[in-house]
Every structure is written in structure tokens, then in C-alpha cells.
Design an enzyme around this catalytic site. Structure first.
Site, short mmCIF file in Angstrom:
data_model
loop_
_atom_site.label_atom_id
_atom_site.label_comp_id
_atom_site.label_asym_id
_atom_site.label_seq_id
_atom_site.Cartn_x
_atom_site.Cartn_y
_atom_site.Cartn_z
N GLU A 56 36.19 31.39 28.04
CA GLU A 56 35.93 32.03 26.95
C GLU A 56 34.38 31.84 26.77
OE1 GLU A 56 37.84 30.37 23.66
OE2 GLU A 56 39.87 30.57 24.82
N HIS A 102 34.58 34.63 20.04
CA HIS A 102 33.93 33.83 18.95
C HIS A 102 32.41 33.90 19.45
CE1 HIS A 102 37.56 32.10 17.07
NE2 HIS A 102 37.94 32.39 18.16
N HIS A 111 42.38 30.93 25.81
CA HIS A 111 43.33 31.20 24.87
C HIS A 111 44.85 31.77 25.22
CE1 HIS A 111 44.49 34.01 21.36
NE2 HIS A 111 43.87 32.99 20.52
N ASN A 146 36.89 33.04 10.47
CA ASN A 146 36.04 33.29 11.34
C ASN A 146 35.08 34.21 10.90
OD1 ASN A 146 37.59 31.56 13.16
ND2 ASN A 146 38.92 32.92 13.48
N ASP A 184 36.40 35.88 27.73
CA ASP A 184 36.66 36.30 26.55
C ASP A 184 35.64 35.77 25.45
OD1 ASP A 184 37.96 36.21 24.05
OD2 ASP A 184 39.75 35.18 24.46
N LYS A 190 36.39 38.56 14.26
CA LYS A 190 35.64 37.37 13.95
C LYS A 190 34.26 37.76 13.20
CE LYS A 190 38.69 35.70 16.84
NZ LYS A 190 40.12 35.77 16.35
N SER A 247 37.51 28.55 21.18
CA SER A 247 37.90 28.58 19.75
C SER A 247 38.18 27.69 18.92
CB SER A 247 39.23 29.81 19.82
OG SER A 247 40.13 29.13 20.53
#
Ligand SMILES: Cc1ncc(COP(=O)(O)O)c(C=O)c1O
Length: 380
Positions: free
Chosen positions: A170, A202, A130, A44, A199, A226, A174
């Protein structure tokens, strides 16, 4: 006589092995330079910062300035200028009033959910959020409802039934790489007097115009492992929420603070991203190249426009077989199985980064085409 716990472990591992689900570690070549012998499409480190010499130097300077360890929890004496400077920078970037740092994103998410919620709360989360979020909500005893992945109508139906609640998504998912409809979710939450928690593990550092800020998220979790290429995480929110979490989050109160050298490192990574915008441009070029070549080769891609490009294979065994064949050719890609992703959607998780060369991307797609199109793995 074997201890009952040993028996339980033995049985569980045998079952995981039989189902092709026993996870194991594999040591990668020791140094950043040696690792270049494997072309890595699995990590990542989207901007290639984990091996940036500028950041190796920043870590050293941070250690000299503040020490390698924080020596105590934040509420005792582990909270230094290195931490406040990073928190302030994160607030400047996202617009939130305050922040607090953690040693990992898992810990930040878990602490946030567990501390914020209790049995009287209702929390509405995207189906694919997640594990650290789910575990934290479950620990809190709050009522957890799930809406269909990225489905604004499904989220709206739940919010209509449960106004004054909290919705969690998110920014970039992910395992799927797709982006949440952030503006729509934000508007929806406001209509139902509900808070939005994002979240941003990423998305943070790589999203430019679509980046998440206080304009969308009431509470935002960003991670440094990441796009920033280092380690740690932060919760960003209003001053009141952060004061509450500082006073009550057990992960924060009863744990040694993020090392100040690491806080200085994350601060420097943010500065480097600002100084070197070409990294994000190069990443986006690489994503576009991969998608174009893969499509031309007949490889089925998802809608993801981000660095995370999944190729859904379906069953666990074939997914592992393709990943292993790629490894033999010198390419490392993620092979993701249930329960990380839903049963039947095992996949290669290919991640692009700014340091991949055009030749490496061509080579990867050529190998994928051989394994997925010319000689599908089941027939080999
Ligand atoms: C969406 C998401 N949130 C949180 C985390 C946890 O972050 P960290 O790796 O810093 O513990 C991850 C890690 O993979 C993630 O993918």
C-alpha cells in the site's frame, strides 16, 4: 429442527460476542448537517469533499448529462464518455497509459489479483496489505509470500530468492497510517526484474510531492471513497495490462458499470482538489497540530505523518471502552480490533481531515488525555 447453517451462524456469533469481536453497524445521524453534532474523527473523507456543495452539484449535473445509472456492464453498453474522461484524467495525474473503473476499491483489488495471477505465479506482499488483496491472491491460487511490514531488507531477501515475481504494497497503510518506502521498493523491484503493484487507496488525492505515479508503480489502484469523498476505484497500468483485465476480469465483465454520474462526480472531485489546494494544506496543518498536542499531553503516537493517526491500546475490551467513552463525549473515532489488525495491537484509529477546526482537535486531545493518561481506562 434448526438448519445446520443456522446452528453454525449461532455458534460463530456467540464466539465472536464472547471475544468482543462481534462487529455491528451503528446508524449515524441522517444528514450531512446533522452529523456535525458528532465530531467525527473516524472516516476517510480526508479533504472534506463528501459534503462539498460543489460536488453535490456535480453529481446532479452528471446525472442530468449521463443518467443516474450505467444500465449495463462496461463491455455491453455501460461504458460512456463520463468513464473515459475520468480514466484519462487519472492517467494524466499518474502518468499511466490506461485505466479501468470499478464500483469499489475492494472489487478493483480483488479483480486485479484474481485475474492477473495463477498457480504458476509468486507474489510477495507486505505483511499488512488490505484484505481485498489477500483474498484476490488466494482466489488466484498464486504462491503468496509476505515480507515484514515496510522492511526493505525483508523484501530484498524474498525478491533475491524469487526474481521475476510481483511485489505488492500500500502507499499509505490503512490501519497504521505509515507510508511505504516507495522509491526503495521500486528500485528493488527493477533490480530483480519484478513488477510493483501499489494500492494507493489512502494516498491518492492527499499526497503531494510523495504521490505515487508510474515512476514507482507498474500497476496502481486508486479509490474514490477516501480523499475524493465519493465512491468507486480504478486500476491504472500499461495499455496491455488494462486490455488484458478488460477482457478477463470477471468482476468487470459480469457487473453493472460504475454509474456515469459517479464517474462525473469523481472527475469533478479531482478538478476541485486542483482548484482548492488549501484543502491539502489545511489537512497537513491539522495533522501537525494533533501530533503536537498529543505529544505534549504525553499520548504515545506512532511514526505516522498522515491523516491516519493510530493510538495502540492493545486489548480489544479496553480499546472499545475508550472509544465508547469518547463517543459519550461527542467524539467518534475508529476502534480497530483483530483480525483487522494483529492480535494485541487493537487501537483507536483517529483520522484527521481538512474540515476539523483547531478547537475540535484541542477538545479531542484533551479527552484522550483524560482517558489514556489521567485516568487510564482499566482503572475506571
Ligand atoms: C488499503 C485499502 N485498499 C482498498 C480498500 C477498498 O476500497 P473501497 O472502500 O473503495 O472498497 C480499502 C478500504 O478501506 C483500503 O483501506
Amino acid at each position: 429442527m434448526a438448519h445446520p447453517l443456522t446452528d453454525k451462524i449461532t455458534q460463530q456469533m456467540a464466539m465472536q460476542q464472547a471475544n468482543g469481536l462481534l462487529r455491528q453497524r451503528h446508524e449515524l445521524n441522517a444528514t450531512a448537517h446533522q452529523a456535525e453534532s458528532v465530531i467525527d474523527f473516524s472516516h476517510n473523507d480526508y479533504l472534506g469533499l463528501a459534503s462539498a456543495p460543489e460536488l453535490a452539484d456535480a453529481l446532479y449535473q452528471g446525472a442530468l448529462l449521463y443518467g443516474v445509472g450505467s444500465k449495463a456492464s462496461p463491455l455491453v453498453s455501460g461504458y460512456s464518455q463520463a468513464h473515459t474522461m475520468l480514466e484519462q484524467k487519472l492517467c494524466d495525474i499518474t502518468g499511466h497509459q490506461a485505466g479501468m473503473l470499478f464500483c469499489s476499491g475492494f472489487s478493483a483489488n480483488n479483480a486485479l489479483m484474481k485475474t492477473l495471477f495463477s498457480t504458476t505465479d509468486t507474489v510477495i506482499a507486505d505483511k499488512l496489505v488490505h484484505a481485498s488483496i489477500i483474498d484476490g491472491i488466494q482466489d488466484s491460487g498464486a504462491k503468496l509470500l509476505r515480507y515484514l511490514h515496510n522492511d526493505i531488507d525483508s523484501a530484498a531477501r524474498l525478491l533475491a530468492k524469487h526474481p521475476n515475481s510481483v511485489l505488492i504494497t500500500e502507499s499509505v497503510f490503512s490501519m497504521d497510517g505509515d507510508s511505504a518506502p516507495m522509491s526503495d521498493l521500486s528500485t528493488l523491484c527493477r533490480q530483480h526484474n519484478s513488477l510493483l503493484i501499489v494500492d494507493d487507496a489512502h494516498g491518492f488525492g492527499v499526497l503531494n510531492e510523495n504521490r505515487v505515479t508510474v515512476n514507482h508503480a507498474d500497476i496502481q489502484v486508486v479509490t474514490f471513497g477516501k480523499a475524493l469523498g465519493c465512491q468507486g476505484a480504478a486500476i491504472l497500468a500499461s495499455q496491455q495490462v488494462i486490455d488484458f483485465l478488460v477482457a478477463n476480469a470477471r468482476h468487470y465483465i459480469y457487473s453493472t458499470a460504475l454509474s456515469p454520474a459517479n464517474a462525473h462526480l469523481a472527475f469533478s472531485a479531482l478538478a476541485l482538489i486542483e482548484q482548492q489546494p488549501d484543502r491539502i494544506i489545511q489537512l497537513n496543518d491539522n495533522i501537525a497540530l494533533f501530533r503536537c498536542l498529543a505529544r505534549d499531553a504525553g499520548i504515545v503516537l506512532t511514526e505516522s505523518k498522515t491523516a491516519i493517526q493510530p493510538i495502540i491500546i492493545g486489548d480489544n475490551t479496553s480499546t472499545m471502552a475508550v472509544a465508547e467513552s469518547l463517543a459519550k463525549k461527542g467524539f467518534k473515532v475508529g476502534a480497530i480490533r483483530s483480525p483487522t489488525v494483529p492480535q494485541g495491537s487493537a487501537r483507536l484509529r483517529i483520522t484527521l481531515n481538512a474540515k476539523h477546526t483547531s478547537a475540535q482537535i484541542h477538545q479531542l486531545v484533551a479527552q484522550l488525555a483524560v482517558l489514556l493518561i489521567d485516568k487510564p481506562i482499566e482503572n475506571q
